[in-house]
Design a protein around this motif. Structure first.
Motif, PDB file in Angstrom:
ATOM      1  N   ARG A  74       0.837  -1.212   0.000  1.00 35.69           N
ATOM      2  CA  ARG A  74       0.000   0.000   0.000  1.00 35.69           C
ATOM      3  C   ARG A  74       0.865   1.253   0.000  1.00 35.69           C
ATOM      4  O   ARG A  74       0.584   2.222  -0.719  1.00 35.69           O
ATOM      5  CB  ARG A  74      -0.934   0.006   1.211  1.00 35.69           C
ATOM      6  CG  ARG A  74      -2.094  -0.933   1.096  1.00 35.69           C
ATOM      7  CD  ARG A  74      -3.133  -0.685   2.182  1.00 35.69           C
ATOM      8  NE  ARG A  74      -2.597  -0.731   3.534  1.00 35.69           N
ATOM      9  CZ  ARG A  74      -2.539  -1.818   4.297  1.00 35.69           C
ATOM     10  NH1 ARG A  74      -2.994  -2.967   3.822  1.00 35.69           N
ATOM     11  NH2 ARG A  74      -2.056  -1.770   5.519  1.00 35.69           N
ATOM     12  N   ASN A  75       1.909   1.246   0.811  1.00 33.05           N
ATOM     13  CA  ASN A  75       2.802   2.409   0.869  1.00 33.05           C
ATOM     14  C   ASN A  75       3.464   2.665  -0.483  1.00 33.05           C
ATOM     15  O   ASN A  75       3.563   3.808  -0.926  1.00 33.05           O
ATOM     16  CB  ASN A  75       3.876   2.212   1.937  1.00 33.05           C
ATOM     17  CG  ASN A  75       3.323   2.253   3.338  1.00 33.05           C
ATOM     18  OD1 ASN A  75       2.268   2.811   3.578  1.00 33.05           O
ATOM     19  ND2 ASN A  75       4.031   1.639   4.269  1.00 33.05           N
ATOM     20  N   HIS A  76       3.923   1.588  -1.112  1.00 30.93           N
ATOM     21  CA  HIS A  76       4.585   1.748  -2.412  1.00 30.93           C
ATOM     22  C   HIS A  76       3.603   2.285  -3.455  1.00 30.93           C
ATOM     23  O   HIS A  76       3.941   3.194  -4.216  1.00 30.93           O
ATOM     24  CB  HIS A  76       5.177   0.414  -2.874  1.00 30.93           C
ATOM     25  CG  HIS A  76       5.879   0.502  -4.191  1.00 30.93           C
ATOM     26  ND1 HIS A  76       6.940   1.340  -4.415  1.00 30.93           N
ATOM     27  CD2 HIS A  76       5.651  -0.127  -5.364  1.00 30.93           C
ATOM     28  CE1 HIS A  76       7.349   1.215  -5.668  1.00 30.93           C
ATOM     29  NE2 HIS A  76       6.570   0.333  -6.263  1.00 30.93           N
ATOM     30  N   SER A 115      12.268  -2.571  -1.226  1.00 29.31           N
ATOM     31  CA  SER A 115      11.915  -3.369  -0.047  1.00 29.31           C
ATOM     32  C   SER A 115      10.849  -4.402  -0.394  1.00 29.31           C
ATOM     33  O   SER A 115      10.896  -5.539   0.074  1.00 29.31           O
ATOM     34  CB  SER A 115      11.409  -2.466   1.075  1.00 29.31           C
ATOM     35  OG  SER A 115      12.427  -1.604   1.521  1.00 29.31           O
ATOM     36  N   LEU A 116       9.909  -4.009  -1.229  1.00 28.02           N
ATOM     37  CA  LEU A 116       8.835  -4.908  -1.647  1.00 28.02           C
ATOM     38  C   LEU A 116       9.388  -6.104  -2.414  1.00 28.02           C
ATOM     39  O   LEU A 116       8.892  -7.219  -2.285  1.00 28.02           O
ATOM     40  CB  LEU A 116       7.828  -4.138  -2.506  1.00 28.02           C
ATOM     41  CG  LEU A 116       6.487  -4.783  -2.795  1.00 28.02           C
ATOM     42  CD1 LEU A 116       5.743  -5.075  -1.515  1.00 28.02           C
ATOM     43  CD2 LEU A 116       5.661  -3.874  -3.682  1.00 28.02           C
ATOM     44  N   SER A 117      10.442  -5.874  -3.187  1.00 29.61           N
ATOM     45  CA  SER A 117      11.028  -6.969  -3.970  1.00 29.61           C
ATOM     46  C   SER A 117      12.176  -7.662  -3.239  1.00 29.61           C
ATOM     47  O   SER A 117      12.876  -8.486  -3.808  1.00 29.61           O
ATOM     48  CB  SER A 117      11.508  -6.446  -5.328  1.00 29.61           C
ATOM     49  OG  SER A 117      12.553  -5.510  -5.146  1.00 29.61           O
ATOM     50  N   GLY A 118      12.393  -7.295  -1.972  1.00 31.08           N
ATOM     51  CA  GLY A 118      13.426  -7.965  -1.177  1.00 31.08           C
ATOM     52  C   GLY A 118      14.798  -7.333  -1.272  1.00 31.08           C
ATOM     53  O   GLY A 118      15.788  -7.945  -0.880  1.00 31.08           O
ATOM     54  N   ASN A 119      14.885  -6.114  -1.800  1.00 31.02           N
ATOM     55  CA  ASN A 119      16.161  -5.411  -1.933  1.00 31.02           C
ATOM     56  C   ASN A 119      16.090  -4.044  -1.274  1.00 31.02           C
ATOM     57  O   ASN A 119      16.113  -3.022  -1.958  1.00 31.02           O
ATOM     58  CB  ASN A 119      16.527  -5.238  -3.419  1.00 31.02           C
ATOM     59  CG  ASN A 119      16.732  -6.549  -4.107  1.00 31.02           C
ATOM     60  OD1 ASN A 119      17.425  -7.413  -3.605  1.00 31.02           O
ATOM     61  ND2 ASN A 119      16.113  -6.713  -5.264  1.00 31.02           N
ATOM     62  N   PRO A 120      16.023  -3.997   0.064  1.00 32.28           N
ATOM     63  CA  PRO A 120      15.950  -2.683   0.719  1.00 32.28           C
ATOM     64  C   PRO A 120      17.246  -1.902   0.506  1.00 32.28           C
ATOM     65  O   PRO A 120      18.305  -2.490   0.279  1.00 32.28           O
ATOM     66  CB  PRO A 120      15.740  -3.026   2.201  1.00 32.28           C
ATOM     67  CG  PRO A 120      16.247  -4.416   2.344  1.00 32.28           C
ATOM     68  CD  PRO A 120      16.056  -5.094   1.017  1.00 32.28           C
ATOM     69  N   SER A 121      17.144  -0.595   0.551  1.00 30.97           N
ATOM     70  CA  SER A 121      18.317   0.254   0.342  1.00 30.97           C
ATOM     71  C   SER A 121      18.613   1.050   1.598  1.00 30.97           C
ATOM     72  O   SER A 121      17.869   1.011   2.578  1.00 30.97           O
ATOM     73  CB  SER A 121      18.079   1.203  -0.836  1.00 30.97           C
ATOM     74  OG  SER A 121      17.162   2.201  -0.462  1.00 30.97           O
ATOM     75  N   ALA A 122      19.691   1.805   1.542  1.00 31.15           N
ATOM     76  CA  ALA A 122      20.077   2.650   2.676  1.00 31.15           C
ATOM     77  C   ALA A 122      19.053   3.758   2.915  1.00 31.15           C
ATOM     78  O   ALA A 122      18.966   4.283   4.023  1.00 31.15           O
ATOM     79  CB  ALA A 122      21.458   3.239   2.433  1.00 31.15           C
ATOM     80  N   TRP A 176       9.469   6.891  10.038  1.00 33.16           N
ATOM     81  CA  TRP A 176       8.595   6.048   9.231  1.00 33.16           C
ATOM     82  C   TRP A 176       9.178   4.651   9.151  1.00 33.16           C
ATOM     83  O   TRP A 176      10.318   4.479   8.737  1.00 33.16           O
ATOM     84  CB  TRP A 176       8.460   6.582   7.812  1.00 33.16           C
ATOM     85  CG  TRP A 176       7.917   7.963   7.711  1.00 33.16           C
ATOM     86  CD1 TRP A 176       7.068   8.573   8.579  1.00 33.16           C
ATOM     87  CD2 TRP A 176       8.183   8.904   6.665  1.00 33.16           C
ATOM     88  NE1 TRP A 176       6.782   9.835   8.143  1.00 33.16           N
ATOM     89  CE2 TRP A 176       7.460  10.062   6.967  1.00 33.16           C
ATOM     90  CE3 TRP A 176       8.942   8.862   5.519  1.00 33.16           C
ATOM     91  CZ2 TRP A 176       7.488  11.177   6.164  1.00 33.16           C
ATOM     92  CZ3 TRP A 176       8.973   9.977   4.710  1.00 33.16           C
ATOM     93  CH2 TRP A 176       8.244  11.115   5.029  1.00 33.16           C
ATOM     94  N   GLU A 177       8.402   3.681   9.500  1.00 29.13           N
ATOM     95  CA  GLU A 177       8.817   2.289   9.341  1.00 29.13           C
ATOM     96  C   GLU A 177       8.245   1.818   8.007  1.00 29.13           C
ATOM     97  O   GLU A 177       7.030   1.820   7.818  1.00 29.13           O
ATOM     98  CB  GLU A 177       8.301   1.433  10.496  1.00 29.13           C
ATOM     99  CG  GLU A 177       8.615  -0.034  10.365  1.00 29.13           C
ATOM    100  CD  GLU A 177      10.096  -0.320  10.161  1.00 29.13           C
ATOM    101  OE1 GLU A 177      10.405  -1.080   9.217  1.00 29.13           O
ATOM    102  OE2 GLU A 177      10.935   0.211  10.909  1.00 29.13           O
ATOM    103  N   THR A 178       9.140   1.406   7.102  1.00 33.50           N
ATOM    104  CA  THR A 178       8.697   1.085   5.745  1.00 33.50           C
ATOM    105  C   THR A 178       7.816  -0.154   5.669  1.00 33.50           C
ATOM    106  O   THR A 178       7.122  -0.349   4.688  1.00 33.50           O
ATOM    107  CB  THR A 178       9.894   0.895   4.798  1.00 33.50           C
ATOM    108  OG1 THR A 178      10.741  -0.126   5.322  1.00 33.50           O
ATOM    109  CG2 THR A 178      10.666   2.177   4.635  1.00 33.50           C
ATOM    110  N   TYR A 179       7.842  -0.990   6.704  1.00 27.59           N
ATOM    111  CA  TYR A 179       7.041  -2.209   6.673  1.00 27.59           C
ATOM    112  C   TYR A 179       5.690  -2.060   7.363  1.00 27.59           C
ATOM    113  O   TYR A 179       4.962  -3.025   7.520  1.00 27.59           O
ATOM    114  CB  TYR A 179       7.828  -3.378   7.277  1.00 27.59           C
ATOM    115  CG  TYR A 179       9.014  -3.729   6.417  1.00 27.59           C
ATOM    116  CD1 TYR A 179       8.853  -4.498   5.276  1.00 27.59           C
ATOM    117  CD2 TYR A 179      10.285  -3.264   6.729  1.00 27.59           C
ATOM    118  CE1 TYR A 179       9.930  -4.805   4.458  1.00 27.59           C
ATOM    119  CE2 TYR A 179      11.364  -3.568   5.922  1.00 27.59           C
ATOM    120  CZ  TYR A 179      11.191  -4.341   4.789  1.00 27.59           C
ATOM    121  OH  TYR A 179      12.247  -4.636   3.982  1.00 27.59           O
TER     122      TYR A 179
END
Length: 165
Positions: free
Chosen positions: A75-77, A131-138, A148-151
């Motif tokens: 939803r956030n994305h 993050s949604l695709s499993g590749n979170p960044s800095a 903000w917690e991205t999850y």
């Protein structure tokens, strides 16, 4: 379908970031290079908007809508992608309609601020997608430092609306 979304979205990312750099040069200078770069800003943003719509449409094909909206991260994305596309569309219209008036006096700083917010919203959207695709960044860590917690669901679109106003 996911690979096509990734390939297409690289174009608006590159175009909007390049437009931001051109805006920065134009805000800082009235020289011949800055004047030349100014002429490229509207086409860069416009083609970026077209690519953004294509990437958005492809993104909706990656996962079923019901699955994407069941996840706070999804939803956030989606929300941030919508705001990013809307924001850069508004910037495109402003640049196109106001033209040279944007580079007079304090308007320069307003344009720079708007473009900087556009780049920040774009970065957050990309971070959420990664993050949604499993590749979170800095950038996830920077967003986390901002509270903000991205999850989990955060209502950044309202904050974005407040900044835009």
């Amino acid at each position: 379908m996911g690979i096509y979304h990734l390939l297409v979205l690289l174009f608006p990312i590159a175009l909007w970031n390049t437009a931001f750099l051109f805006i920065l040069v134009r805000v800082l200078s009235d020289g011949p290079l800055a004047m030349t770069l100014e002429k490229a800003i509207v086409p860069l943003v416009f083609v970026g908007v077209l690519g953004g719509f294509a990437a958005y449409g492809l993104g909706l094909l990656v996962w079923p809508y019901s699955a994407l909206t069941a996840s706070p991260l999804g939803r956030n994305h989606m929300a941030m992608a919508t705001w990013t596309l809307a924001y850069w569309t508004v910037i495109c219209v402003l640049l196109w309609r106001l033209g040279d008036a944007l580079w007079v006096g304090a308007n320069r700083l307003i344009v720079l601020f708007l473009a900087a917010v556009g780049v920040a919203v774009l970065a957050i959207t990309g971070t959420l997608g990664g993050s949604l695709s499993g590749n979170p960044s800095a950038v996830s860590d920077i967003v986390r430092l901002a509270g903000w917690e991205t999850y989990t669901t955060f209502y950044v679109p309202s904050l974005t609306l407040a900044v835009m106003i």
